[in-house]
Design an enzyme around this catalytic site. Structure first.
Site, PDB file in Angstrom:
ATOM      1  N   CYS A 346       0.857  -1.182   0.000  1.00 35.96           N
ATOM      2  CA  CYS A 346       0.000   0.000   0.000  1.00 35.96           C
ATOM      3  C   CYS A 346       0.892   1.230   0.000  1.00 35.96           C
ATOM      4  O   CYS A 346       2.073   1.141   0.314  1.00 35.96           O
ATOM      5  CB  CYS A 346      -0.869   0.022   1.248  1.00 35.96           C
ATOM      6  SG  CYS A 346      -1.905  -1.425   1.374  1.00 35.96           S
ATOM      7  N   CYS A 357      16.959  20.863   5.213  1.00 34.52           N
ATOM      8  CA  CYS A 357      17.881  20.675   4.095  1.00 34.52           C
ATOM      9  C   CYS A 357      17.967  19.189   3.783  1.00 34.52           C
ATOM     10  O   CYS A 357      17.277  18.377   4.390  1.00 34.52           O
ATOM     11  CB  CYS A 357      19.257  21.222   4.439  1.00 34.52           C
ATOM     12  SG  CYS A 357      19.975  20.347   5.816  1.00 34.52           S
ATOM     13  N   ASP A 884       2.695   8.142 -33.407  1.00 31.30           N
ATOM     14  CA  ASP A 884       1.680   7.175 -33.805  1.00 31.30           C
ATOM     15  C   ASP A 884       0.844   7.897 -34.869  1.00 31.30           C
ATOM     16  O   ASP A 884       0.846   9.122 -34.905  1.00 31.30           O
ATOM     17  CB  ASP A 884       0.865   6.858 -32.549  1.00 31.30           C
ATOM     18  CG  ASP A 884      -0.408   6.136 -32.855  1.00 31.30           C
ATOM     19  OD1 ASP A 884      -0.361   5.309 -33.759  1.00 31.30           O
ATOM     20  OD2 ASP A 884      -1.433   6.399 -32.207  1.00 31.30           O
TER      21      ASP A 884
END
Length: 1303
Positions: A346, A357, A884
């Protein structure tokens, strides 16, 4: 049959008697599971059983009553008697409804301990999990029409183990109820895939716990089973216990963790005949106590080996009994696999506050990823979030958040991506005790469409998973309110999107606090720097109050103490948390620098006072205030800039409407009732009214009214878009004028807008590869700086004592009282503290994410969704772009290009031909037929046509039918109607072959006209009415108007452009000629597209694939960058890295353009940060002192703050990016775009790299004989092995030879 049942009750021990009814009963249960026929079920009395359950934890009579009250209501319970003294309960239940284990579970759910003591009156069959079905939702891509739906449903219904199936064409998904011990999700998936569709699992219901394995069920699977085990299926547990038991030790290879142990113990102990099993992970063995009469060792071995994940290997340690008996039936093993090991992962998203930082990021990622059950951790510093993939059986999101809190950060779980589709969290008020919880849960669980409901009394929240097809949040709230409670949707905290300004305010406070005390320090410093002109003035401040303590030092001490512990408190907190976990971040450096300066100054001052020195020493009290002022200012500016980078996201979120008007419609779309509801409560299928000026709250289809919608903020389309019945609307767009009714199709998190927000959020979370390098670097940075600082201190002390002159130069007008040692130490400390204060890994850490954030935000505002830093960084390296054809270069929808009349126009006018042809084709489902009908309706200006009878479609040829009633369209006045008022025309539409079959001759000039169109990549269709050839229609898929310009611009950028299509070579070549692409791969299968991409990648080229997202997903995923062209609905295309919301090819150019800009900005940022550190540290360390260049610590911290802010400001310059418009592209291409001649184009067929321009038909040509009506008769799925693109079916159909020009 009942007689036989009686026999069961009277003689439990006589197994022979049990044998026959068991068989019969089992077949009855089989029917119940598969054929849904209940007539052969045993009478209820024969299913009744009694079980004694031990119940621990009851304290008084009210416990007894609550157990009896709750359990008696459970489905399948006949009666229950609870005894407080004996701590047990006698439960009579129906075995077909509930198992003893489930009864125990129900009692345990009430908070008591319960386990089975014994069972009585056991009839033949053991508990029956067959009646429990699992539900799975599959996503199916490639369905084009209702016939696809029926073919899938028909095929799947026949499968053994599938109870129900419902396929939805609109949502491209199927919901299947199946028996998990007979058939598994993977098999269901493969069956659908074998039909030629793309199938993925969308969500599974949680696997059901199987009760004791139903041995009888196995007989149906294997009739040849050994009599011994057949008899045993009739035994009750007591009888089984009386049988002899044996103990065996087996060795098990392949176990990794405790979950494997639980998996084996849980599943094997529930097998009939197994009394106990103890598994040892350390010794890799198990000790099993079992009844050899009921189960054999080899059966046990197979049972363990067949458990998921399927990698256990079992060796029998005592072989003596291993081969005594027959091996178990295969169905036994299926039963075991019914409860798979929860191997799913999950995803949890956790909001983390307090990261400053990259070393913070490093420490969180490092610590969390070491925990068992964590699959991956991705922390985003900029977004203040972590995305963690975990295994739910080991660890839960709240535990993960706790781990992060232990590291010293604030952490809250934002969302837990569950697998199911509909998920809602409700706030429920009015609950007082556990029985309220039980009432709500049981009522909800009995409601159709709700998978799962869990109510928590403590938090007053309910978590509900439901099927959005059936129910929704509003219905659920109604149900809860009917019982007498109040419920509302629990809204996510608005600051979940990192748009709060809390941090900003905190740093502002810190800065102002430091400034208040810092200004006097600054004034005093400047005052001290004034030369001795104001000698008497400085003398006043330097006078000693007590020996060794001057007024100046006292003022410094007081001011510095306030700053150190008020302004610097937050730094101390962060540094402490960081050091507690053995990591070092920026705060550690700052705290180290200021504390050393402060403590050093305090110590030398104390020494001076103790020694009663006549002159107060020179201190460093001026350093901490100056450091804190500049650093707090830097952080504050940095946070302001950071929140600016999220502005794009804030803008997108603010588009969402908050309320919607849901209406109830009566007959003729009249509005009966209106109600205002929160937008979270709108459900799929609701009718929503949108007034002029209002926002569309959900995605949907207009069912009534017409208007214009402003979609500019979502798609970037500047012009308002017309909306009329049937048009789709996008949530967040604005309704300009005209009230419309919209049928909601996507609500909540499924709306286009929600998906865009999610994509942009994810993009801002993902790390660019270049940043990972910076992260690694900054992890080592802090320790490295501390070492440099220490070395600086030691070196200067050494130099000072060896060669004092160098340092003396630095203090020219130094007073005579200072000792040599004091000056040396003062200078050495000053340089080392300056090194600490100037070093800054922040600027390195911010260089990439700020640019990525601004870049993705700017792209989103321009209608380009870039999924993360990686594609953004990769796009500028692209050397080849593959397009395509259908739906990408072309519109993907066939259009009628020309209608040629061949007969006598007086008899058959153009209007009449169109009316007849339009009516005939209206019955066809083929894309060409649809195109013809649409064209005819547009030309005639009508929506209604005549009627059609005797419709016949012949695949590969055409259609024939009788058409009547067209006069109404043409108007009675038209001449040439002939004597009969309503004439019935016999119509033939199709290719040459169809006309020849029907005895019609095609003249040469007609043939030439057809051939001419076909060489242009168009499809030519002949029309004959009443036995006369009277027309030819040319149909083609049109090229998008911006395609040629986009291709030209890409070529100008030095990028190779390739066309790749599953279509035949003629069409491909015709399209390539129009748009200017020189290299064409035609007749390429879907799987070969991936191979083509790989082939180019193997030549060390970076490849971008542009597709329409539906059918090119494998190639999109394989390419270095997949660019999906989606018109809004395809936003969540998984495979692509970049999604162009508008259907505009120029956005391909824009995305590469923006990528180049962003990468350039990242490089500038990194260079700024590196130069700053490489120059700053040596200057601070005093390397350039001989030149006279020495920094004070406060100068160092000012430079450090400036470096971070400059990097963020540099990134923010990307906000100025303007996407070039069509005019600017056209201006660049002026006069240079020359059309190609066919000879300039090289065509490659399939996977073959040889050029094939011969007219010999390829095997493809024989396959591609699809008729106008093939979709009605020849259900062609879109993902057929050959047909790749959505719309390629009609143009596949050209052939090499004229006489075989099939459509």
């Amino acid at each position: 049959k009942n007689e036989k049942h009686k026999c069961l009750y009277t003689k439990k021990s006589k197994c022979t008697c049990a044998l026959e009814p068991t068989m019969k009963q089992n077949f009855a249960f089989d029917n119940m599971g598969y054929e849904e026929s209940f007539e052969t079920l045993p009478s209820p009395s024969s299913q009744e059983r009694t079980v004694a359950v031990t119940v621990l934890g009851m304290t008084c009579q009210s416990c007894v009553q609550s157990v009896e009250g709750r359990i008696s209501k459970v489905k399948g319970i006949v009666s229950i008697k609870v005894s407080l003294e004996q701590n047990n309960a006698l439960v009579k239940y129906l075995q077909s409804e509930i198992s003893p284990a489930q009864i125990c579970q129900e009692i345990q759910d009430m908070g008591f301990d319960a386990n089975i003591a014994e069972e009585r009156l056991t009839p033949a069959s053991v508990s029956l999990p067959c009646s429990r079905e699992a539900v799975i939702k599959l996503r199916i891509e490639g369905m084009t029409c209702q016939s696809c739906v029926t073919s899938i449903e028909g095929k799947m219904k026949k499968l053994h183990g599938v109870a129900k199936i419902k396929v939805s064409l609109a949502n491209q998904e199927a919901i299947i109820a199946y028996q998990p011990y007979i058939i598994q999700p993977e098999e269901l998936k493969s069956h659908i895939s074998s039909l030629g569709y793309d199938c993925t699992v969308k969500s599974k219901s949680t696997p059901l716990k199987l009760g004791v394995l139903d041995l009888g069920r196995l007989q149906s699977a294997d009739p040849k089973e050994t009599p011994a085990s057949l008899e045993s299926s009739g035994l009750g547990p007591q009888a089984a216990k009386m049988c002899s038991t044996a103990t065996a030790a087996v060795q098990i290879e392949g176990m990794h963790c405790k979950s494997c142990v639980r998996n084996i113990e849980g599943n094997i102990s529930s097998l009939p005949g197994v009394e106990s099993i103890n598994v040892s992970l350390e010794h890799k063995c198990a000790v099993v106590q079992y009844s050899p009469n009921l189960i054999t060792l080899s059966a046990l071995q197979q049972a363990i080996e067949s458990l998921p994940p399927g990698n256990f290997k079992v060796h029998l340690l005592n072989d003596s009994e291993a081969n005594n008996q027959a091996s178990p039936p295969p169905a036994l093993l299926c039963g075991l696999a019914g409860e798979p090991l929860d191997d799913m992962t999950c995803t949890a998203v956790v909001r983390i506050d307090g990261m400053t930082c990259n070393s913070c990021v490093q420490s969180i990622e490092g610590t969390i990823s070491q925990r068992q059950g964590i699959v991956s951790v991705l922390v985003a510093l900029m977004a203040g979030k972590a995305e963690i993939k975990y295994k739910p059986e080991f660890i839960q999101p709240l535990e993960i958040a706790q781990l992060i809190q232990n590291l010293g950060f604030e952490a809250t779980v934002i969302e837990d991506h569950a697998e199911t589709e509909g998920n809602v969290e409700l706030l429920i008020t009015g609950m007082t005790c556990a029985s309220c919880v039980h009432n709500i849960e049981s009522k909800l669980m009995r409601t159709n469409g709700i998978f799962y409901a869990s109510v928590a009394l403590a938090t007053c929240k309910a978590h509900i998973q439901f099927d959005p097809e059936i129910t929704g949040p509003r219905d659920i709230i109604k149900i809860i309110e009917e019982i007498g409670f109040h419920a509302s949707v629990s809204r996510r905290v608005p600051n979940a999107h990192n748009l709060d300004h809390k941090k900003e305010i905190q740093w502002r406070k810190s800065f102002l606090c430091s400034l208040v005390f810092g200004i006097p320090v600054l004034i005093l410093m400047i005052y001290m720097l004034i030369p001795d002109g104001g000698h008497h003035g400085s003398m006043v401040l330097e006078q000693n109050l007590i020996p060794g303590l001057s007024i100046l030092n006292l003022l410094f001490f007081v001011l510095c103490t306030f700053v150190q512990f008020l302004g610097g408190w937050y730094f101390y907190l962060q540094a402490y948390k960081s050091l507690k976990h053995k990591t070092a971040n920026m705060d550690v450096l700052i705290v180290l620098a200021t504390t050393i300066a402060y403590v050093y100054s305090c110590v030398i001052l104390m020494v001076a006072i103790i020694e009663k020195a006549e002159k107060s020493p020179v201190t460093f009290f001026d350093t901490p205030p100056m450091l804190f002022v500049f650093i707090a200012l830097g952080r504050w500016l940095e946070h302001i800039a950071k929140s600016k980078t999220s502005e794009a996201l804030a803008k997108l979120i603010s588009l969402q409407a908050t309320e919607a008007t849901v209406v109830t419609l009566g007959p003729d779309h009249s509005i009966i009732r209106e109600e205002q509801v929160a937008v979270e409560l709108v459900q799929r299928g609701d009718i929503v009214k949108v007034v002029p000026g209002g926002k569309f709250p959900v995605d949907g289809k207009v069912i009534e009214g017409s208007s214009m919608a402003d979609e500019s903020l979502i798609t970037g389309e500047a012009m308002p878009v017309t909306k009329k019945p049937g048009s789709t609307v996008i949530a967040g767009s604005i309704n300009a004028h005209g009230s419309v009714l919209v049928n909601a199709t996507h609500v909540g998190n499924d709306t286009t807008l929600a998906q865009i927000v999610k994509l942009v959020e994810e993009a801002q979370m993902s790390k660019a590869p270049i940043q990972q390098l910076a992260d690694r670097f900054s992890g080592y940075f802090v320790p490295f700086i501390i070492i440099i600082s220490t070395v600086t201190l030691i070196v200067w002390i050494t130099i000072g004592f060896i060669k004092f002159d160098i340092i003396q130069k630095y203090f020219p007008n130094q007073n005579k009282h200072a000792t040599k040692a004091e000056l040396i130490l003062r200078f050495a400390f000053q340089t080392s503290i300056t090194v600490l204060s100037i070093a800054c890994p922040c600027s390195l850490g911010l260089a990439t994410p700020t640019a990525v954030m601004v870049g993705t935000g700017v792209a989103a505002q321009n209608g380009i969704l870039i999924k993360g830093g990686k594609p953004l960084e990769m796009a500028h390296k692209i050397k080849t772009v593959m397009f395509d054809k259908t739906g990408t270069i072309t519109c993907g929808v066939p259009k009628v290009m020309r209608v040629l009349l061949l007969g006598d126009t007086a008899v058959l006018s153009l209007k009449k031909v169109l009316a007849v042809v339009g009516t005939a084709e209206a019955s066809s489902e083929h894309p060409l037929g649809v195109a013809v009908t649409k064209y005819c309706k547009e030309e005639l200006g009508t929506q209604s046509l005549g009627y059609c009878t005797n419709f016949q479609a012949v695949p590969g040829c055409g259609i024939s039918c009788k058409v009547g009633g067209v006069e109404a369209i043409l108007g009675m006045a038209e001449e040439g109607l002939g004597p009969s008022a309503s004439h019935v025309y016999s119509v033939l539409i199709g290719n040459r072959e169809w006309m020849r079959r029907n005895g019609l001759h095609i003249a040469n000039d007609v043939n030439d006209a057809m051939t001419d169109h076909e060489t242009k990549g168009q499809t030519a269709v002949l029309v004959a009415i009443d036995g006369t050839l009277c027309g030819m229609i040319a149909i083609a898929d049109t090229v998008k108007q911006e395609a040629a310009l986009a291709v030209h611009t890409l070529k100008n950028m030095g990028i190779d452009v390739v066309l790749i299509t599953g279509d035949n070579r003629k069409t491909a070549k015709a399209i390539a000629t129009q748009v200017g692409i020189k290299k064409v791969f035609a007749e390429v299968l879907p799987s070969h597209k991936v191979a083509k991409v790989q082939e180019l990648q193997n030549e060390r080229r970076k490849v971008a694939m542009v597709g329409d997202g539906v059918n090119d997903s494998p190639a999109l995923a394989r390419a270095d960058i997949g660019i999906a062209i989606g018109t809004g609905t395809d936003v969540a295309i998984e495979a692509a890295d970049v999604v162009l919301i508008r259907n505009n090819l120029l956005d391909v150019v824009a995305s590469i353009h923006l990528s180049k800009r962003t990468v350039r900005r990242i490089r500038i940022n990194l260079i700024l940060a590196l130069i700053y550190n490489l120059l700053g540290i040596p200057i601070a360390a005093g390397v350039f002192m001989p030149v006279g260049l020495v920094l004070q610590p406060w100068m160092g911290s000012a430079a450090m703050a400036a470096s971070s802010v400059s990097v963020v400001l540099s990134s923010l310059q990307l906000k100025c990016y303007k996407k070039p418009d069509t005019e600017s592209y056209e201006a660049q291409a002026q006069g240079r775009m020359k059309p190609l001649t066919p000879s300039q184009i090289s065509v490659h067929i399939g996977m073959d790299d040889r050029r094939r321009d011969s007219s010999r038909p390829a095997p493809w040509d024989q396959i591609s004989q699809v008729s106008l009506s093939s979709l009605t008769s020849d259900k062609l799925p879109r993902h057929n092995g050959f047909f790749e693109e959505e719309g390629d079916k009609w143009s596949l159909l050209m052939n090499g030879r004229d006489e075989e020009q099939y459509i």
